[in-house]
Design a protein around this motif. Structure first.
Motif, mmCIF file in Angstrom:
data_model
loop_
_atom_site.group_PDB
_atom_site.id
_atom_site.type_symbol
_atom_site.label_atom_id
_atom_site.label_comp_id
_atom_site.label_asym_id
_atom_site.label_seq_id
_atom_site.Cartn_x
_atom_site.Cartn_y
_atom_site.Cartn_z
ATOM 1 N N MET A 193 0.829 -1.204 0.000
ATOM 2 C CA MET A 193 0.000 0.000 0.000
ATOM 3 C C MET A 193 0.865 1.257 0.000
ATOM 4 O O MET A 193 0.555 2.228 -0.688
ATOM 5 N N LYS A 194 1.946 1.243 0.758
ATOM 6 C CA LYS A 194 2.845 2.407 0.767
ATOM 7 C C LYS A 194 3.514 2.564 -0.599
ATOM 8 O O LYS A 194 3.687 3.682 -1.086
ATOM 9 N N ALA A 195 3.865 1.463 -1.233
ATOM 10 C CA ALA A 195 4.472 1.528 -2.566
ATOM 11 C C ALA A 195 3.466 2.064 -3.581
ATOM 12 O O ALA A 195 3.820 2.862 -4.448
ATOM 13 N N TRP A 196 2.214 1.648 -3.481
ATOM 14 C CA TRP A 196 1.177 2.130 -4.397
ATOM 15 C C TRP A 196 0.949 3.625 -4.205
ATOM 16 O O TRP A 196 0.858 4.378 -5.167
ATOM 17 N N ARG A 197 0.862 4.069 -2.950
ATOM 18 C CA ARG A 197 0.692 5.497 -2.667
ATOM 19 C C ARG A 197 1.921 6.294 -3.098
ATOM 20 O O ARG A 197 1.805 7.445 -3.527
ATOM 21 N N THR A 198 3.083 5.683 -2.983
ATOM 22 C CA THR A 198 4.319 6.326 -3.426
ATOM 23 C C THR A 198 4.276 6.578 -4.922
ATOM 24 O O THR A 198 4.618 7.667 -5.389
ATOM 25 N N LYS A 199 3.853 5.578 -5.684
ATOM 26 C CA LYS A 199 3.778 5.736 -7.143
ATOM 27 C C LYS A 199 2.783 6.828 -7.501
ATOM 28 O O LYS A 199 3.059 7.677 -8.354
ATOM 29 N N LYS A 200 1.636 6.821 -6.843
ATOM 30 C CA LYS A 200 0.616 7.837 -7.094
ATOM 31 C C LYS A 200 1.151 9.234 -6.774
ATOM 32 O O LYS A 200 0.954 10.179 -7.536
ATOM 33 N N SER A 201 1.853 9.369 -5.663
ATOM 34 C CA SER A 201 2.414 10.659 -5.260
ATOM 35 C C SER A 201 3.516 11.113 -6.220
ATOM 36 O O SER A 201 3.597 12.293 -6.576
ATOM 37 N N ALA A 202 4.369 10.184 -6.655
ATOM 38 C CA ALA A 202 5.453 10.528 -7.581
ATOM 39 C C ALA A 202 4.896 10.970 -8.931
ATOM 40 O O ALA A 202 5.394 11.924 -9.529
ATOM 41 N N LEU A 203 3.857 10.290 -9.418
ATOM 42 C CA LEU A 203 3.241 10.694 -10.683
ATOM 43 C C LEU A 203 2.591 12.063 -10.560
ATOM 44 O O LEU A 203 2.641 12.872 -11.489
ATOM 45 N N LYS A 204 2.011 12.348 -9.413
ATOM 46 C CA LYS A 204 1.415 13.659 -9.191
ATOM 47 C C LYS A 204 2.490 14.746 -9.172
ATOM 48 O O LYS A 204 2.292 15.839 -9.695
ATOM 49 N N MET A 205 3.656 14.425 -8.603
ATOM 50 C CA MET A 205 4.776 15.378 -8.603
ATOM 51 C C MET A 205 5.243 15.651 -10.025
ATOM 52 O O MET A 205 5.551 16.787 -10.380
ATOM 53 N N LEU A 206 5.294 14.623 -10.864
ATOM 54 C CA LEU A 206 5.790 14.768 -12.230
ATOM 55 C C LEU A 206 4.781 15.440 -13.153
ATOM 56 O O LEU A 206 5.137 16.310 -13.941
ATOM 57 N N ARG A 207 3.532 15.028 -13.081
ATOM 58 C CA ARG A 207 2.514 15.492 -14.023
ATOM 59 C C ARG A 207 1.742 16.710 -13.548
ATOM 60 O O ARG A 207 1.171 17.431 -14.355
ATOM 61 N N GLY A 208 1.688 16.905 -12.260
ATOM 62 C CA GLY A 208 0.862 17.974 -11.725
ATOM 63 C C GLY A 208 -0.592 17.548 -11.690
ATOM 64 O O GLY A 208 -0.942 16.411 -12.011
ATOM 65 N N ARG A 209 -1.456 18.457 -11.322
ATOM 66 C CA ARG A 209 -2.889 18.173 -11.264
ATOM 67 C C ARG A 209 -3.515 18.414 -12.636
ATOM 68 O O ARG A 209 -2.960 19.146 -13.453
ATOM 69 N N PRO A 210 -4.679 17.819 -12.905
ATOM 70 C CA PRO A 210 -5.331 18.058 -14.198
ATOM 71 C C PRO A 210 -5.608 19.538 -14.454
ATOM 72 O O PRO A 210 -5.505 19.998 -15.589
ATOM 73 N N ALA A 211 -5.930 20.281 -13.414
ATOM 74 C CA ALA A 211 -6.200 21.715 -13.592
ATOM 75 C C ALA A 211 -4.965 22.440 -14.101
ATOM 76 O O ALA A 211 -5.075 23.418 -14.846
ATOM 77 N N ASP A 212 -3.779 21.982 -13.722
ATOM 78 C CA ASP A 212 -2.542 22.610 -14.196
ATOM 79 C C ASP A 212 -2.385 22.447 -15.704
ATOM 80 O O ASP A 212 -1.868 23.328 -16.383
ATOM 81 N N GLY A 213 -2.838 21.308 -16.239
ATOM 82 C CA GLY A 213 -2.771 21.084 -17.683
ATOM 83 C C GLY A 213 -3.666 22.044 -18.451
ATOM 84 O O GLY A 213 -3.293 22.555 -19.493
ATOM 85 N N TYR A 214 -4.845 22.305 -17.915
ATOM 86 C CA TYR A 214 -5.761 23.237 -18.578
ATOM 87 C C TYR A 214 -5.241 24.666 -18.503
ATOM 88 O O TYR A 214 -5.523 25.472 -19.386
#
Length: 155
Positions: free
Chosen positions: A50-71
């Motif tokens: 679970m920590k590894a899954w949350r880590t991946k989710k957090s790392a992708l959020k750091m790299l991609r940003g939030r969807p609102a940032d794309g708009y």
């Protein structure tokens, strides 16, 4: 005194900082099990799935940003398209609260290519899911060689 350093913990943010560079290449699939193995090998720490899954989710959020940032980057995207493809039909409309209403794109090379295509236009739409709802509409046709030529798209 020896008991003080027996247990070491890694926070999700710490592990995400280590994992993020490995997620830059979107073609390489990193699973939570890969993250568990990497942290064990590099730091000698055990983390659960679970920590590894949350880590991946957090790392992708750091790299991609939030969807609102794309708009928010959409005006830059439109400017670059207009710079690279002059005489294209690119229109963006925003609401009074600066929210994107629609974006229409018909690039000049596709407009010129339509002259050599069969007189059939296929229009397709797809409903978008996720944080921003809407519909993606595309228009395309077949060129003389039977290949699909996109004409325009709108969201």
């Amino acid at each position: 005194m020896d008991r003080m350093f027996e247990q070491q913990h890694a926070t999700i943010a710490f592990v995400a900082g280590i994992t993020a560079p490995k997620l830059v290449n979107y073609k390489r699939i990193i699973t939570p099990n890969d993250i568990i193995e990497d942290i064990k090998r590099e730091l000698g720490l055990d983390i659960d799935y679970m920590k590894a899954w949350r880590t991946k989710k957090s790392a992708l959020k750091m790299l991609r940003g939030r969807p609102a940032d794309g708009y928010k980057k959409m005006p830059t995207y439109v400017y670059m398209l207009n710079s690279v493809y002059p005489n294209s039909h690119i229109r963006m409309h925003k609401a009074s609260d600066n929210q994107l209403m629609y974006l229409f794109v018909a690039l000049q090379p596709f407009i010129r290519g339509f002259e050599y295509c069969r007189p059939v236009v296929v229009v397709d739409d797809s409903h978008m899911r996720g944080p921003y709802q809407g519909t993606f509409v595309s228009a395309s046709t077949l060129d003389g060689a039977g290949h699909i030529l996109p004409l325009a798209y709108e969201m």
